[in-house]
Design a protein around this motif. Structure first.
Motif, PDB file in Angstrom:
ATOM      1  N   GLN A  63       0.809  -1.216   0.000  1.00 53.67           N
ATOM      2  CA  GLN A  63       0.000   0.000   0.000  1.00 53.67           C
ATOM      3  C   GLN A  63       0.846   1.272   0.000  1.00 53.67           C
ATOM      4  OE1 GLN A  63      -3.340  -0.401  -0.407  1.00 53.67           O
ATOM      5  NE2 GLN A  63      -2.709  -2.544  -0.559  1.00 53.67           N
ATOM      6  N   THR A  67       7.266   1.266   0.236  1.00 48.66           N
ATOM      7  CA  THR A  67       7.478  -0.159  -0.058  1.00 48.66           C
ATOM      8  C   THR A  67       7.753  -0.355  -1.545  1.00 48.66           C
ATOM      9  OG1 THR A  67       5.897  -0.639   1.699  1.00 48.66           O
ATOM     10  CG2 THR A  67       6.495  -2.457   0.256  1.00 48.66           C
ATOM     11  N   GLU A 140       6.725  -0.651   5.782  1.00 54.48           N
ATOM     12  CA  GLU A 140       5.280  -0.912   5.805  1.00 54.48           C
ATOM     13  C   GLU A 140       4.947  -2.086   6.728  1.00 54.48           C
ATOM     14  OE1 GLU A 140       1.647  -2.208   2.795  1.00 54.48           O
ATOM     15  OE2 GLU A 140       3.429  -1.253   1.948  1.00 54.48           O
ATOM     16  N   TYR A 141       5.719  -3.127   6.654  1.00 55.13           N
ATOM     17  CA  TYR A 141       5.434  -4.325   7.446  1.00 55.13           C
ATOM     18  C   TYR A 141       5.902  -4.170   8.889  1.00 55.13           C
ATOM     19  CZ  TYR A 141       4.651  -5.770   2.709  1.00 55.13           C
ATOM     20  OH  TYR A 141       4.192  -5.821   1.416  1.00 55.13           O
ATOM     21  N   SER A 143       5.963  -1.390  10.532  1.00 50.66           N
ATOM     22  CA  SER A 143       5.078  -0.440  11.218  1.00 50.66           C
ATOM     23  C   SER A 143       3.833  -1.127  11.787  1.00 50.66           C
ATOM     24  CB  SER A 143       4.671   0.694  10.275  1.00 50.66           C
ATOM     25  OG  SER A 143       3.874   0.182   9.214  1.00 50.66           O
ATOM     26  N   ARG A 144       3.516  -2.300  11.297  1.00 48.31           N
ATOM     27  CA  ARG A 144       2.372  -3.072  11.799  1.00 48.31           C
ATOM     28  C   ARG A 144       2.748  -3.966  12.983  1.00 48.31           C
ATOM     29  NH1 ARG A 144       0.396  -5.224   5.923  1.00 48.31           N
ATOM     30  NH2 ARG A 144       0.040  -3.183   5.009  1.00 48.31           N
ATOM     31  N   MET A 145       4.033  -4.113  13.233  1.00 45.07           N
ATOM     32  CA  MET A 145       4.501  -4.975  14.317  1.00 45.07           C
ATOM     33  C   MET A 145       4.551  -4.201  15.626  1.00 45.07           C
ATOM     34  SD  MET A 145       7.844  -6.713  12.613  1.00 45.07           S
ATOM     35  CE  MET A 145       7.822  -7.549  11.068  1.00 45.07           C
ATOM     36  N   GLU A 146       4.671  -4.961  16.713  1.00 45.25           N
ATOM     37  CA  GLU A 146       4.957  -4.327  17.988  1.00 45.25           C
ATOM     38  C   GLU A 146       6.358  -3.751  17.889  1.00 45.25           C
ATOM     39  OE1 GLU A 146       4.312  -6.738  21.461  1.00 45.25           O
ATOM     40  OE2 GLU A 146       2.640  -7.755  20.486  1.00 45.25           O
TER      41      GLU A 146
END
Length: 196
Positions: A63, A67, A140-141, A143-146
């Protein structure tokens, strides 16, 4: 005990093994074949890696623009590296058995100069683009993690890149230079013998 040893006469009496041209041409052929195999493997691996990265882009549809820029940078780094790497060995593969020792030596000097450019400028550009591309791609990936997992992911990735940069790259460069310098030194010896 006598301490009057004539080192000059001992040195002159020493017989040095002189390299034969047949042995040297055999080493040159082996060098060419090894490098052709490495060139082929590098081409196949980097092309497959680029196709796989393109597939990831297509399949997962990232998105963020960061990325996409990261993917483009990584693929571009591989394409630029392959282009330069493929041009590196063109003079050595044009050698044939009808050339003189001086022509062999000139081709090896040309290869050494191109190899130095590849090992400095092109490899630096490759690693910088790869590092930037991977960093942007991972954002991007990550930023979705802890936070702890994102830091761990970036840390391990940067550690791997640093290991390649500071350990594997210099070791590989040294090995390549030793092989080429060994061939150059042997051809120089033969040329000196022919002048005598």
């Amino acid at each position: 005990m006598a301490t009057n040893i004539d080192f000059k006469n001992l040195w002159k009496q020493q017989t040095a093994e002189k390299p034969s041209i047949e042995e040297l041409l055999g080493r040159l052929k082996k060098f060419k074949n090894e490098n052709l195999r490495k060139l082929l493997i590098t081409n196949v691996l980097l092309i497959l890696t680029s196709l796989f990265i393109g597939f990831i882009w297509y399949y997962y549809q990232p998105q963020l623009i960061s990325t996409k820029i990261g993917i483009v940078l990584v693929i571009l780094a591989m394409v630029i590296f392959l282009f330069a790497y493929n041009k590196l060995f063109s003079p050595i593969y044009k050698l044939d058995s009808t050339q003189t020792n001086a022509e062999y030596l000139q081709s090896l000097y040309s290869l050494k100069s191109k190899q130095k450019f590849m090992q400095t400028t092109m490899l630096n550009l490759y690693f910088i683009m790869l590092f930037a591309g991977i960093s942007l791609y991972m954002y991007e990936y990550a930023s979705r993690m802890e936070m702890i997992y994102a830091v761990l992911t970036y840390g391990l990735t940067f550690l791997w890149i640093a290991f390649n940069w500071f350990y594997l790259r210099p070791k590989t460069i040294k090995k390549q230079q030793e092989k080429l310098n060994g061939l150059i030194n042997k051809f120089e010896e033969i040329n000196e013998q022919l002048k005598e």
